[in-house]
Design a protein around this motif. Structure first.
Motif, PDB file in Angstrom:
ATOM      1  N   ARG A  96       0.827  -1.201   0.000  1.00  0.00           N
ATOM      2  CA  ARG A  96       0.000   0.000   0.000  1.00  0.00           C
ATOM      3  C   ARG A  96       0.864   1.254   0.000  1.00  0.00           C
ATOM      4  N   PHE A  97       1.983   1.184   0.705  1.00  0.00           N
ATOM      5  CA  PHE A  97       2.916   2.304   0.728  1.00  0.00           C
ATOM      6  C   PHE A  97       3.524   2.502  -0.657  1.00  0.00           C
ATOM      7  N   ALA A  98       3.835   1.398  -1.319  1.00  0.00           N
ATOM      8  CA  ALA A  98       4.348   1.487  -2.692  1.00  0.00           C
ATOM      9  C   ALA A  98       3.306   2.100  -3.617  1.00  0.00           C
ATOM     10  N   ALA A  99       2.053   1.701  -3.446  1.00  0.00           N
ATOM     11  CA  ALA A  99       0.976   2.249  -4.277  1.00  0.00           C
ATOM     12  C   ALA A  99       0.789   3.741  -4.023  1.00  0.00           C
ATOM     13  N   HIS A 100       0.969   4.130  -2.760  1.00  0.00           N
ATOM     14  CA  HIS A 100       0.849   5.557  -2.438  1.00  0.00           C
ATOM     15  C   HIS A 100       1.941   6.367  -3.135  1.00  0.00           C
ATOM     16  N   ARG A 101       3.169   5.863  -3.096  1.00  0.00           N
ATOM     17  CA  ARG A 101       4.257   6.567  -3.788  1.00  0.00           C
ATOM     18  C   ARG A 101       3.966   6.655  -5.286  1.00  0.00           C
ATOM     19  N   SER A 161       3.925  -2.860  -6.579  1.00  0.00           N
ATOM     20  CA  SER A 161       3.249  -3.464  -5.433  1.00  0.00           C
ATOM     21  C   SER A 161       3.765  -4.872  -5.175  1.00  0.00           C
ATOM     22  N   ARG A 162       3.908  -5.630  -6.248  1.00  0.00           N
ATOM     23  CA  ARG A 162       4.395  -7.000  -6.105  1.00  0.00           C
ATOM     24  C   ARG A 162       5.818  -7.013  -5.539  1.00  0.00           C
ATOM     25  N   LEU A 163       6.671  -6.152  -6.030  1.00  0.00           N
ATOM     26  CA  LEU A 163       8.050  -6.103  -5.539  1.00  0.00           C
ATOM     27  C   LEU A 163       8.102  -5.704  -4.067  1.00  0.00           C
ATOM     28  N   SER A 164       7.259  -4.801  -3.681  1.00  0.00           N
ATOM     29  CA  SER A 164       7.227  -4.402  -2.281  1.00  0.00           C
ATOM     30  C   SER A 164       6.894  -5.590  -1.383  1.00  0.00           C
TER      31      SER A 164
END
Length: 674
Positions: A96-101, A161-164
């Motif tokens: 979710r943090f990755a998606a936010h960035r 997202s997957r990588l995160s």
């Protein structure tokens, strides 16, 4: 609920209010922080006036302060003092943090405003730091995919997202498997060769796990473990080494092989989407190296000489041992050869490296002489763990610099390795002071016993403190440039330079004193240390280069390349550069290579250490030729390089300090590669 992350801390220097922070505060703060920042971005993009630095870049730099406060504290905790609840939340938050960035960097309206400001830079009246801020945002947004089509951005978000999730899982697996593989010994006789403090630490580690009467040797992150140089029992050395090499390959829930393959595959797919031939090409496009071929050229020049030197060293070890010397035995016999050739035994130096004295009379002393700063311990401020210590740093004129915190000891809840990070980052725009922290993984002896450091642990403390000084001394306007926020293949340079003071005579004489008698380490020993400086460099350079080349091999894979066997791929990568000596394994093997497969941001960038060392070796030569440990030299290094943070091109900052580009020769001499 009153959430301590919703408002700035009122504690000195903005120290996070750790005493008030509970586990239930993290998730709501992440939610609110992300919501607020997206509102702030929306306010920028909906602005009716034409894009300007004041109505776009300034509010962008001011955005996300709640999110910043919670993210810094949370991710510090998951690294240094995790638990089941934070592990579970991190696995949920990471994607979710990755998606936010992505919601920010892939925002087309925001990118268009930045693009417009960038296009008019030549006619602007912005100062140099503001211009560089625009340039950095434009470059980073471009490389992040801001110019892609909507369908391409959807695919990119899925990759990110997957990588995160994958890298978070890799890190959790590694910590769990490292803890599980700690070596349990039944008798003190098996620890023959270790000192009293090391035996005490092993007994304490076992007791912490309920293993009364036993001894536990915990593993640190690299392949080679500290005790291997001292343990006299070859079978015990073999057990410790085998445990280290087994991380992530034993099958079961902590096996990292499938994660390695999927991380590499997704990274290559993302790079292709972004228009690059490989992940390494994408990463180095925004580093001082520029492209992976320049990295390959440098590593390729160093590898043959390093491999040759390692073979020569191996022959000397086997001659002394009178038998085969395996990778598990290398450290033990190399100490014997060092003692035979140079009368230097680093294992016998531990009594002179008492941790408190190393810290105060070594690390702090050198910084005081160079930069005029003083360190006063603060007992009144909360910390995230009882082992953490806090020091207030003050300039010679009494003005404040910031806070330095040290978390020295290993524990099962802390990830391996050693690192520096910021708890609050300096910025004139936001009025933020600075707090930096160093983490190491030194075994903790029993209550009332002193902590004696190994030679390598002393070096690590000086190294990590170099990062801390970079973070403490940076004085910038914009948050983006705070502290160590500079190019990955430059950031190790200041920390490597700081290592030089460990053996500088004036510094060494001040801290290297026997913990029982107070007797200083003899000048003769110091001279022999310097005489043996290039000893074992074939091994050390080879193990490092092997890891750097494995990193490059994985990340130069193209989207159409198929790899199914981690061990076979790694073996071929080493054989291709003649670094496949079984007695000299890579510093990190793929399944425990946290730097590149977890969240350490060194993916396709592990070469950075030796890339930065070119600058470091050149700078050490400059310091040596210009009087060494003087305020004049320290003030120059601080003002022209450390204080800059990330606010200008790092190679320009280096030239400001050095007066010229770095030369390769000092590095070749240091590592015996001439």
């Amino acid at each position: 609920m009153t959430n301590p992350f919703f408002l700035p801390s009122t504690l000195p220097f903005g120290m996070p209010p750790f005493a008030d922070i509970a586990g239930e505060h993290y998730a709501p703060a992440f939610e609110e922080g992300m919501r607020q920042q997206l509102e702030e971005i929306a306010a920028i993009t909906s602005h009716s006036d034409s894009p300007t630095f004041e109505n776009t870049m300034i509010p962008l730099e001011r955005s996300g302060q709640v999110l910043e406060r919670v993210a810094i504290v949370f991710f510090n905790k998951t690294s240094a003092d995790s638990n089941a609840a934070t592990d579970a939340l991190e696995e949920e938050i990471a994607p979710r943090f990755a998606a936010h960035r992505d919601a920010i960097t892939l925002n087309s309206d925001l990118f268009e405003r930045i693009r417009s400001i960038h296009a008019s830079l030549d006619s602007s009246e912005l100062d140099a730091e503001a211009r560089y801020l625009v340039e950095r945002y434009f470059t980073e947004f471009t490389l992040a995919g801001a110019g892609l089509s909507d369908d391409e951005k959807t695919a990119l978000r899925d990759y990110n997202s997957r990588l995160s999730s994958l890298t978070t899982k890799f890190e959790k697996n590694l910590l769990a498997d490292t803890n599980d593989l700690a070596v349990v010994l039944d008798s003190v006789a098996e620890l023959d060769g270790l000192g009293a403090s090391e035996i005490s630490a092993a007994a304490g580690a076992a007791a912490d796990r309920g293993l009364t009467g036993k001894y536990l040797i915990s593993l640190i992150l690299p392949t080679n473990q500290p005790h291997l140089s001292s343990l006299k029992n070859a079978d015990v050395r073999g057990r410790v080494f085998a445990a280290s090499r087994s991380r992530g390959i034993r099958g079961g829930e902590f096996d990292n092989r499938a994660l390695v393959l999927e991380i590499v595959r997704v990274r290559s797919q993302r790079a292709a989407l972004l228009g690059f031939t490989s992940h390494a090409a994408w990463v180095t496009a925004d580093e001082t190296a520029g492209n992976p071929q320049r990295v390959a050229d440098m590593l390729g020049k160093l590898a043959p000489a390093a491999a040759r030197n390692a073979r020569t060293e191996h022959a000397a070890l086997e001659k002394l041992a009178g038998t085969e010397v395996t990778a598990a035995d290398w450290a033990f016999y190399s100490e014997k050869v060092r003692a035979e050739r140079y009368s230097v035994d680093t294992t016998q130096m531990r009594p002179y490296f008492e941790a408190e004295r190393v810290l105060r009379d070594g690390v702090f002393f050198a910084a005081s002489r160079l930069y005029g700063v003083t360190f006063s311990e603060r007992y009144d401020l909360p910390t995230y763990h009882p082992d953490v210590r806090v020091f207030e740093v003050t300039n010679e004129d009494g003005t404040p610099v910031g806070l330095y915190t040290l978390d020295l000891y290993t524990r099962d809840s802390k990830r391996g390795g050693a690192w520096m990070n910021s708890l609050i980052s300096q910025s004139d725009l936001l009025g933020h002071p600075v707090i930096v922290t160093n983490n190491l993984n030194v075994p903790k002896p029993g209550a009332g016993e002193v902590t004696l450091l190994t030679y390598d642990e002393v070096n690590t403390l000086f190294h990590e403190f170099g990062h801390a000084l970079h973070g403490l001394f940076a004085r910038v306007t914009y948050p983006k440039f705070s502290g160590t926020n500079t190019f990955r293949d430059f950031v190790e340079f200041p920390s490597q330079v700081n290592e030089m003071w460990m053996l500088w005579p004036e510094v060494l004489d001040n801290y290297a004193k026997h913990y029982q008698t107070g007797e200083p380490m003899s000048r003769e020993i110091v001279e022999r240390i310097h005489a043996s400086a290039a000893f074992n460099e074939g091994f050390l350079t080879s193990e490092y280069l092997a890891a750097a080349l494995i990193d490059q091999a994985w990340h130069r894979i193209g989207v159409d390349d198929e790899v199914t066997d981690v061990a076979a791929f790694e073996a071929k990568a080493l054989a291709d550069v003649a670094l496949d000596n079984p007695a000299v394994p890579p510093r990190y093997s793929s399944t425990y290579f946290q730097h590149i497969f977890a969240n350490s941001a060194y993916d396709a960038g592990y070469y950075s250490y030796i890339w930065s060392e070119v600058l470091d070796a050149d700078s050490v030569e400059w310091f040596t030729n210009n009087g060494g440990l003087t305020r004049e030299n320290g003030d120059r290094f601080r003002s022209l390089l450390l204080a800059v943070g990330g606010s200008k091109n790092p190679l320009e900052a280096f030239r400001d300090f050095r007066g010229q580009d770095a030369e390769l020769q000092p590095l070749l001499t240091r590592r015996g590669l001439n």
